[in-house]
Design a protein around this motif. Structure first.
Motif, mmCIF file in Angstrom:
data_model
loop_
_atom_site.group_PDB
_atom_site.id
_atom_site.type_symbol
_atom_site.label_atom_id
_atom_site.label_comp_id
_atom_site.label_asym_id
_atom_site.label_seq_id
_atom_site.Cartn_x
_atom_site.Cartn_y
_atom_site.Cartn_z
ATOM 1 N N THR B 53 0.844 -1.198 0.000
ATOM 2 C CA THR B 53 0.000 0.000 0.000
ATOM 3 C C THR B 53 0.880 1.249 0.000
ATOM 4 O O THR B 53 2.037 1.192 0.424
ATOM 5 C CB THR B 53 -0.890 0.075 1.258
ATOM 6 N N LYS B 62 -7.242 6.015 3.625
ATOM 7 C CA LYS B 62 -5.916 6.564 3.903
ATOM 8 C C LYS B 62 -4.796 5.890 3.115
ATOM 9 O O LYS B 62 -3.761 6.467 2.867
ATOM 10 C CB LYS B 62 -5.612 6.435 5.412
ATOM 11 N N PHE B 63 -5.005 4.602 2.754
ATOM 12 C CA PHE B 63 -3.958 3.866 2.053
ATOM 13 C C PHE B 63 -4.498 3.203 0.792
ATOM 14 O O PHE B 63 -5.556 2.580 0.818
ATOM 15 C CB PHE B 63 -3.329 2.816 2.978
ATOM 16 N N PRO B 65 -4.170 0.381 -1.980
ATOM 17 C CA PRO B 65 -3.496 -0.879 -2.332
ATOM 18 C C PRO B 65 -2.975 -0.818 -3.765
ATOM 19 O O PRO B 65 -3.672 -0.337 -4.659
ATOM 20 C CB PRO B 65 -4.603 -1.933 -2.196
ATOM 21 N N ARG B 115 -10.339 1.927 -6.685
ATOM 22 C CA ARG B 115 -10.685 3.317 -6.918
ATOM 23 C C ARG B 115 -10.649 4.047 -5.569
ATOM 24 O O ARG B 115 -10.973 3.461 -4.540
ATOM 25 C CB ARG B 115 -12.093 3.316 -7.509
ATOM 26 N N LYS B 117 -12.098 7.717 -4.141
ATOM 27 C CA LYS B 117 -12.772 8.993 -4.402
ATOM 28 C C LYS B 117 -12.084 10.087 -3.597
ATOM 29 O O LYS B 117 -11.551 9.832 -2.527
ATOM 30 C CB LYS B 117 -14.236 8.898 -3.974
#
Lengths: 415, 119
Positions: B53, B62-63, B65, B115, B117
């Motif tokens: 990540t 927050k991370f 992959p 994805r 956002k």
């Protein structure tokens, strides 16, 4: 209180829940809602960042996030109603689901059918009863996976993993890549719990020792884990004197199996299977409460998400059949099996359609036949292992050959 | 050289025997074409897909992959992790978006596995 009337409520938005929901929508059940306890859709897959998903279903190798993203995109595209951050509290015998959401408060959703796709929970230190102190630094493998991949925290610096389930093996690699020293994986059985490919690519690739036939006997530490004690065991899992060993570590991670999560239905008294710990279902994955269907890991612990999706889609077909044709309590044949088999799902068959059976054996066996006496069917296995679920596809025509009320799976050695 | 390996292409996990003689690799025990290709590479230069990540700014999570678009040589995995420790991305991110082109090896890309956002 919000009150809604729908045809279908899906509880859980992991691969099982979303696959069931999309399939049901395609079959015309557009008035439905999906309820998810977490803040995001996807269940456990967003945290399973490693590859190995979708080989059967999509015919390509995907990571967990990629696999589930395809389902999430589809749900958003067709506009299925989803409630995240929402916990289902109760299902009544009439199919009413009570759920709660921080902003919307309590909701009462009246539904004609419910699909349970609540997944599984991890077994913990207490399930395998490892004595010693109760310091910080003891985790389950899935929790560590969430901490690292979603939250961005490392659990410690030197770890020992107890149990060789797939999540534990995958976390051994993940921790190593992130700079944590993994000092060993302890497995009480003489064979690993996870898939062979994970032994190779997660342990052997990084020279992580696998202690087969070893039991953890104590966890020690004042505030933080300081060390664990392990011992070699014989074939009856009894400790062998003089083989005790201590491993210094600050983190102990348990990867000792999953349990289907079915607390939500414990009150309504459906029949449960003591071998799978999930509900007893027929080949439409309908439980003994006709409006209630079950799929994914809350039905039985699968090892491939591809099978989960497949069985969730069948559950959706079942709901459609039940709602549109008013599936009466069809004549069902009971599935039974011999001692070498741990379980067979589904536990009942209607013989109205082709069926995929999922089963696991109790112990690794070599050169065996899996047979079904009633229809004169058998299949040879050079090797068969408990950690690899066996899938048996039977055509309706074959099932119709059954004369009595039973269908019996037997695993027998080749003589 | 004779070597027994477990094929890791898929969860079946076939036992494959590789023999290398005078630079010629012969493979036994594989049940598919992919297994044959894997065994040959495994004998000479084992490769693995790397997933990890990286932090994502202004995202719904927050991370992010990520994965390599193709397998990397196994021996560069730790070096790859060190390089990726300095990478940060900014939301929004699309599934499959290229984060790094030519990562350690030519034509190996680092791509987003999901994805994200922007929030």
């Amino acid at each position: 209180m919000i009150e809604r009337k729908v045809d279908l409520v899906v509880i859980g938005s992991g691969p099982a829940g979303l696959a069931a929901s999309i399939k049901a929508y395609k079959l015309g059940l557009t008035n439905q809602v999906v309820i998810e306890r977490e803040k995001y859709l996807g269940g456990v897959l967003p945290q399973c960042i490693h590859p190995g998903f979708g080989l059967k279903y999509f015919k390509e190798e995907l990571t967990g996030p990629e696999f589930i993203q395809r389902f999430i995109d589809k749900v958003e595209e067709i506009g299925i109603g989803t409630f995240t951050d929402t916990t289902a509290l109760k299902i009544s015998r009439k199919g009413e689901v009570i759920a709660v959401n921080k902003k919307l408060g309590v909701m009462k959703i009246k539904s004609k059918a419910v699909i349970l796709a609540t997944g599984a929970r991890e077994k913990t230190r207490w399930d395998v009863k490892i004595p010693g102190d109760r310091p910080a630094g003891v985790f389950t493998a899935g929790l560590v996976q969430k901490l690292i991949n979603i939250e961005g925290y490392l659990p410690g610096k030197e770890a020992v993993i107890i149990g060789s389930g797939d999540v534990g093996l995958i976390m051994a690699r993940r921790l190593t890549l992130e700079g944590v020293k993994v000092k060993g994986v302890i497995e009480i059985m003489p064979y690993p719990g996870g898939l062979q490919r994970n032994i190779v690519q997660c342990l052997q690739d990084f020279n992580i020792p696998l202690y087969l036939s070893h039991a953890a006997t104590e966890i020690r530490g004042r505030e933080r884990v300081e060390r664990i004690k392990i011992v070699k065991v014989d074939e009856n899992l009894n400790p062998l004197k003089g083989t005790e060993k201590e491993i210094k570590c600050d983190t102990v991670i348990f990867s000792v199996g999953l349990v289907p999560e079915n607390e939500l239905v414990s009150e309504i008294g459906i029949e449960m299977d003591s071998n799978t710990l999930g509900p007893v279902v027929n080949d439409y994955f309908q439980t003994t409460a006709p409006f209630l269907f079950s799929c994914g890991n809350s039905l039985v612990i699968f090892d491939l998400v591809d099978y989960v999706v497949e069985n969730a889609e069948t559950a959706a077909e079942g709901v459609n059949f039940y709602l549109k044709k008013g599936m009466k309590k069809a004549e069902e044949r009971k599935v039974s099996f011999n001692k070498k088999i741990k379980f067979v799902v589904p536990q009942r068959v209607t013989c109205l359609k082709d069926v995929s059976f999922y089963l696991r054996v109790k112990k690794p066996e070599e050169k065996v036949f899996l047979s079904i006496k009633e229809i004169n069917w058998r299949k040879y296995f050079q090797k068969i292992k408990p950690n690899e679920m066996v899938k048996v596809n039977l055509k309706r025509e074959e099932l119709l050959k059954i004369k009595g009320e039973k269908i019996t799976f037997k695993l027998v050695r080749k003589s | 050289m004779k070597k027994k390996i477990i094929c890791i292409v898929c969860p079946v996990g076939c036992e494959v025997v590789i023999t290398v003689e005078k630079g010629e690799v012969s493979v036994k025990g594989n049940k598919c074409e992919k297994g044959l290709k894997f065994a040959k590479t495994e004998a000479l230069n084992p490769v693995r897909i790397l997933t990890t990540t990286v932090p994502v700014k202004n995202g719904e999570i927050k991370f992010l992959p990520i994965k390599t678009s193709k397998p990397l040589p196994r021996k560069v995995l730790m070096e790859a992790m060190k390089k990726l420790a300095y990478v940060e991305v900014e939301a929004p991110v699309k599934t499959g978006q290229v984060i790094i082109k030519d990562f350690l090896v030519e034509n190996v890309k680092v791509v987003a596995s999901r994805r994200v956002k922007r929030v």
